[in-house]
Design a protein around this motif. Structure first.
Motif, mmCIF file in Angstrom:
data_model
loop_
_atom_site.group_PDB
_atom_site.id
_atom_site.type_symbol
_atom_site.label_atom_id
_atom_site.label_comp_id
_atom_site.label_asym_id
_atom_site.label_seq_id
_atom_site.Cartn_x
_atom_site.Cartn_y
_atom_site.Cartn_z
ATOM 1 N N VAL A 21 0.844 -1.198 0.000
ATOM 2 C CA VAL A 21 0.000 0.000 0.000
ATOM 3 C C VAL A 21 0.876 1.244 0.000
ATOM 4 O O VAL A 21 0.601 2.210 -0.718
ATOM 5 N N GLN A 22 1.943 1.217 0.783
ATOM 6 C CA GLN A 22 2.843 2.366 0.840
ATOM 7 C C GLN A 22 3.436 2.659 -0.541
ATOM 8 O O GLN A 22 3.499 3.813 -0.970
ATOM 9 N N GLU A 23 3.854 1.617 -1.243
ATOM 10 C CA GLU A 23 4.411 1.812 -2.578
ATOM 11 C C GLU A 23 3.348 2.325 -3.549
ATOM 12 O O GLU A 23 3.631 3.143 -4.419
ATOM 13 N N ALA A 24 2.111 1.868 -3.394
ATOM 14 C CA ALA A 24 1.016 2.347 -4.255
ATOM 15 C C ALA A 24 0.804 3.838 -4.073
ATOM 16 O O ALA A 24 0.644 4.583 -5.053
ATOM 17 N N LEU A 25 0.823 4.295 -2.829
ATOM 18 C CA LEU A 25 0.650 5.724 -2.565
ATOM 19 C C LEU A 25 1.829 6.537 -3.083
ATOM 20 O O LEU A 25 1.652 7.666 -3.557
ATOM 21 N N GLU A 26 3.024 5.967 -3.022
ATOM 22 C CA GLU A 26 4.205 6.651 -3.570
ATOM 23 C C GLU A 26 4.098 6.783 -5.087
ATOM 24 O O GLU A 26 4.443 7.826 -5.651
ATOM 25 N N ILE A 27 3.625 5.739 -5.757
ATOM 26 C CA ILE A 27 3.450 5.792 -7.219
ATOM 27 C C ILE A 27 2.425 6.854 -7.579
ATOM 28 O O ILE A 27 2.620 7.627 -8.528
ATOM 29 N N ASP A 28 1.323 6.915 -6.819
ATOM 30 C CA ASP A 28 0.318 7.960 -7.063
ATOM 31 C C ASP A 28 0.920 9.347 -6.898
ATOM 32 O O ASP A 28 0.657 10.246 -7.708
ATOM 33 N N ASN A 31 3.135 10.153 -9.884
ATOM 34 C CA ASN A 31 2.378 10.380 -11.117
ATOM 35 C C ASN A 31 1.396 11.535 -11.010
ATOM 36 O O ASN A 31 0.807 11.940 -12.016
ATOM 37 N N GLY A 32 1.181 12.042 -9.804
ATOM 38 C CA GLY A 32 0.257 13.167 -9.626
ATOM 39 C C GLY A 32 -1.199 12.766 -9.819
ATOM 40 O O GLY A 32 -2.002 13.572 -10.294
ATOM 41 N N ASN A 33 -1.541 11.528 -9.448
ATOM 42 C CA ASN A 33 -2.943 11.095 -9.553
ATOM 43 C C ASN A 33 -3.306 10.247 -8.333
ATOM 44 O O ASN A 33 -2.487 10.080 -7.431
ATOM 45 N N ASP A 38 -7.680 5.209 -5.253
ATOM 46 C CA ASP A 38 -9.085 4.962 -5.580
ATOM 47 C C ASP A 38 -9.383 3.465 -5.640
ATOM 48 O O ASP A 38 -10.441 3.017 -5.193
ATOM 49 N N ALA A 39 -8.457 2.680 -6.191
ATOM 50 C CA ALA A 39 -8.647 1.230 -6.271
ATOM 51 C C ALA A 39 -8.663 0.604 -4.878
ATOM 52 O O ALA A 39 -9.485 -0.281 -4.590
ATOM 53 N N ILE A 40 -7.786 1.065 -3.991
ATOM 54 C CA ILE A 40 -7.750 0.552 -2.624
ATOM 55 C C ILE A 40 -9.033 0.923 -1.890
ATOM 56 O O ILE A 40 -9.646 0.086 -1.214
ATOM 57 N N ARG A 80 -6.749 0.391 -12.527
ATOM 58 C CA ARG A 80 -6.027 -0.244 -11.430
ATOM 59 C C ARG A 80 -6.999 -1.056 -10.581
ATOM 60 O O ARG A 80 -8.119 -0.648 -10.353
ATOM 61 N N LYS A 81 -6.535 -2.202 -10.110
ATOM 62 C CA LYS A 81 -7.359 -3.099 -9.314
ATOM 63 C C LYS A 81 -6.579 -3.475 -8.060
ATOM 64 O O LYS A 81 -5.405 -3.841 -8.141
ATOM 65 N N ALA A 82 -7.237 -3.377 -6.913
ATOM 66 C CA ALA A 82 -6.653 -3.814 -5.647
ATOM 67 C C ALA A 82 -7.589 -4.855 -5.056
ATOM 68 O O ALA A 82 -8.802 -4.688 -5.088
ATOM 69 N N ARG A 83 -7.010 -5.956 -4.545
ATOM 70 C CA ARG A 83 -7.819 -7.021 -3.937
ATOM 71 C C ARG A 83 -7.259 -7.346 -2.563
ATOM 72 O O ARG A 83 -6.062 -7.556 -2.412
ATOM 73 N N LEU A 84 -8.148 -7.395 -1.576
ATOM 74 C CA LEU A 84 -7.748 -7.801 -0.237
ATOM 75 C C LEU A 84 -7.806 -9.318 -0.181
ATOM 76 O O LEU A 84 -8.836 -9.924 -0.442
#
Length: 118
Positions: A21-28, A31-33, A38-40, A80-84
């Motif tokens: 999750v931390q890496e996902a937020l860093e990528i966002d 990229n400025g988006n 949103d997927a999480i 983007r798709k996130a699955r728990l």
């Protein structure tokens, strides 16, 4: 030896996807988006109904912690798709919920035969 269903390259369709999750937020942020955020959020809203949120500070009797993580994926339309994903195999299932009886074919025929002649 267990094998992953996909190679851990970090890129799909030329886009980087995260392992946490931390890496996902860093990528966002890079990229400025908010595509991964949103997927999480969407996934957590969808699975929230499955959780029994309690205000107690102690775990209930019989409680067993289940390990979980979020799997990230990029679909072919670049959404983007996130699955728990939870490791439910680490807990003992309740016996009353998992019993499945098997009926033989002959038993079903006998019941139908008797039902047709009543």
């Amino acid at each position: 030896m267990a094998r992953s269903h996909r190679l851990k390259t970090g890129y799909k369709f030329g886009l980087r996807f995260p392992d946490s999750v931390q890496e996902a937020l860093e990528i966002d942020k890079e990229n400025g988006n908010t595509l991964w955020q949103d997927a999480i959020t969407k996934e957590m809203q969808n699975v929230y109904i499955a959780f029994d949120i309690r205000s107690e500070t102690q775990a209930p009797p019989g409680y067993c912690k289940i390990p979980h993580r979020i799997i990230f994926e990029i679909k072919m339309d670049f959404t983007r798709k996130a699955r728990l994903v939870a490791g439910g195999h680490k807990t003992d299932p309740p016996a009353q919920l998992t019993y499945s009886s098997v009926v033989s074919c002959e038993s079903v025929r006998i019941v139908f035969f008797n039902g047709s002649h009543v």
